[in-house]
Design a protein around this motif. Structure first.
Motif, PDB file in Angstrom:
ATOM      1  N   UNK A 198      13.340  -0.275   9.266  1.00  0.00           N
ATOM      2  CA  UNK A 198      12.818  -1.468   9.924  1.00  0.00           C
ATOM      3  C   UNK A 198      13.868  -2.561  10.019  1.00  0.00           C
ATOM      4  N   UNK A 199      14.608  -2.776   8.936  1.00  0.00           N
ATOM      5  CA  UNK A 199      15.659  -3.799   8.959  1.00  0.00           C
ATOM      6  C   UNK A 199      16.766  -3.423   9.946  1.00  0.00           C
ATOM      7  N   UNK A 200      17.112  -2.139   9.982  1.00  0.00           N
ATOM      8  CA  UNK A 200      18.192  -1.695  10.868  1.00  0.00           C
ATOM      9  C   UNK A 200      17.866  -1.964  12.329  1.00  0.00           C
ATOM     10  N   UNK A 201      16.607  -1.796  12.700  1.00  0.00           N
ATOM     11  CA  UNK A 201      16.232  -1.956  14.103  1.00  0.00           C
ATOM     12  C   UNK A 201      15.603  -3.317  14.404  1.00  0.00           C
ATOM     13  N   UNK A 226       0.837   1.863   4.244  1.00  0.00           N
ATOM     14  CA  UNK A 226       0.163   1.635   5.522  1.00  0.00           C
ATOM     15  C   UNK A 226       0.736   0.357   6.132  1.00  0.00           C
ATOM     16  N   UNK A 227       1.886   0.482   6.782  1.00  0.00           N
ATOM     17  CA  UNK A 227       2.610  -0.678   7.296  1.00  0.00           C
ATOM     18  C   UNK A 227       2.584  -0.717   8.815  1.00  0.00           C
ATOM     19  N   UNK A 228       2.751  -1.910   9.351  1.00  0.00           N
ATOM     20  CA  UNK A 228       2.900  -2.099  10.790  1.00  0.00           C
ATOM     21  C   UNK A 228       4.276  -2.713  11.044  1.00  0.00           C
ATOM     22  N   UNK A 229       4.937  -2.248  12.097  1.00  0.00           N
ATOM     23  CA  UNK A 229       6.252  -2.759  12.478  1.00  0.00           C
ATOM     24  C   UNK A 229       6.207  -3.224  13.926  1.00  0.00           C
ATOM     25  N   UNK A 230       6.779  -4.377  14.174  1.00  0.00           N
ATOM     26  CA  UNK A 230       6.910  -4.912  15.527  1.00  0.00           C
ATOM     27  C   UNK A 230       8.334  -4.614  15.977  1.00  0.00           C
ATOM     28  N   UNK A 231       8.472  -3.652  16.882  1.00  0.00           N
ATOM     29  CA  UNK A 231       9.767  -3.060  17.200  1.00  0.00           C
ATOM     30  C   UNK A 231      10.227  -3.485  18.588  1.00  0.00           C
ATOM     31  N   UNK A 232      11.498  -3.897  18.748  1.00  0.00           N
ATOM     32  CA  UNK A 232      12.022  -4.168  20.093  1.00  0.00           C
ATOM     33  C   UNK A 232      11.854  -2.935  20.973  1.00  0.00           C
ATOM     34  N   UNK A 233      11.379  -3.115  22.199  1.00  0.00           N
ATOM     35  CA  UNK A 233      11.071  -1.982  23.062  1.00  0.00           C
ATOM     36  C   UNK A 233      12.272  -1.071  23.283  1.00  0.00           C
ATOM     37  N   UNK A 243      12.264   6.919  11.377  1.00  0.00           N
ATOM     38  CA  UNK A 243      11.169   6.923  10.401  1.00  0.00           C
ATOM     39  C   UNK A 243      10.783   8.356  10.043  1.00  0.00           C
ATOM     40  N   UNK A 244      10.699   9.221  11.034  1.00  0.00           N
ATOM     41  CA  UNK A 244      10.378  10.626  10.745  1.00  0.00           C
ATOM     42  C   UNK A 244      11.446  11.262   9.854  1.00  0.00           C
TER      43      UNK A 244
END
Length: 277
Positions: A198-201, A226-233, A243-244
């Protein structure tokens, strides 16, 4: 002079920047209770930074005293939640959207417009942060620790003395406990790797409580993250792949990525409409 009470209330699904794409989208949507969906803008500010997506709903079905009973009706609750989410998800495909909680209601357009005016700067700031970003869910499951297989015949013959059933049971339970503890250690390592991804992206992160109870039981094991991430498109595909990979060499756990979703985990909370003048 007595002012007549309007027959409807204003139901608000989300805040969004006004955009031409909404002109074609909103007429195709069915809102809660099958109501038409429209856009609410301050008069004379059609090009303003924020608008509400709304429906008009019957006061007789949505007044506060009625809703208290309605929220005990699981069928009604499920149907309403699905309708609310369908509108929000349809918006999220076309534009930036800030979802509001289900059953955000105002007495009329004027009350909703007052809330929009008072919160406009905060809503615009949050929408800017959400722009070109999408929510993804990441879950980690600890796989069940199966009981060890019984010893092979050759190994059993090598035993210096017979093992009582009670002692054999305790040994098996101890081995099962050790396996489970190893799985938890693997889950912790996976969680650390996922946080680093998450930090990397450049993804924002919200941690939700792990799912539990009968409805959350799964053949894949116990949900421990059980986390949610707001990821740049532009980083979404790389984020999901990374993540996988975080769990590929950890056989005791399973990593699941879900989405894309509308950014419910990163939404703003407006003041309680009942407190609006």
């Amino acid at each position: 002079m007595h002012t007549p009470v309007a027959a409807t209330l204003t139901y608000v699904y989300a805040a969004t920047p006004p955009a031409p794409v909404l002109d074609d989208l909103l007429p195709t949507l069915d809102g809660v209770a099958g109501s038409p969906v429209g856009l609410l803008l301050p008069p004379g500010e059609e090009s303003g930074p924020v608008a509400f997506v709304i429906s008009e709903v019957p006061r007789a079905d949505w007044a506060e005293d009625v809703l208290r009973d309605r929220f005990e009706d699981l069928r009604w609750l499920e149907d309403t939640a699905r309708a609310h989410h369908r509108v929000v998800e349809a918006l999220a495909v076309r534009t930036t959207v800030l979802p509001l909680r289900m059953a955000t209601l105002y007495e009329d357009h004027a009350g909703a417009l007052r809330a929009l005016h008072e919160e406009a700067q905060e809503l615009a700031t949050r929408l800017a942060r959400l722009s070109s970003r999408t929510e993804y869910g990441v879950k980690v499951y600890v796989r069940p620790a199966a009981a060890p297989d019984p010893p092979a015949a050759s190994a059993a013959a090598a035993e210096p003395a017979p093992v009582s059933p009670g002692k054999a049971y305790l040994r098996a339970r101890r081995a099962q406990h050790d396996i489970r503890e190893d799985h938890y250690r693997q889950a912790q390592l996976a969680a650390e790797r996922i946080a680093a991804v998450g930090r990397e992206y450049g993804a924002a992160r919200v941690s939700h409580a792990p799912q539990s109870g009968p409805l959350a039981e799964s053949a894949v094991g116990e949900n421990v993250l059980n986390d949610a991430f707001l990821v740049p498109d532009g980083e979404a595909d790389a984020f999901r792949a990374a993540v996988h990979r975080a769990g590929e060499d950890l056989p005791g756990i399973r990593v699941e990525v879900t989405g894309p979703w509308a950014p419910y985990s990163f939404a703003a909370s407006l003041p309680d409409p009942s407190s609006q003048p």
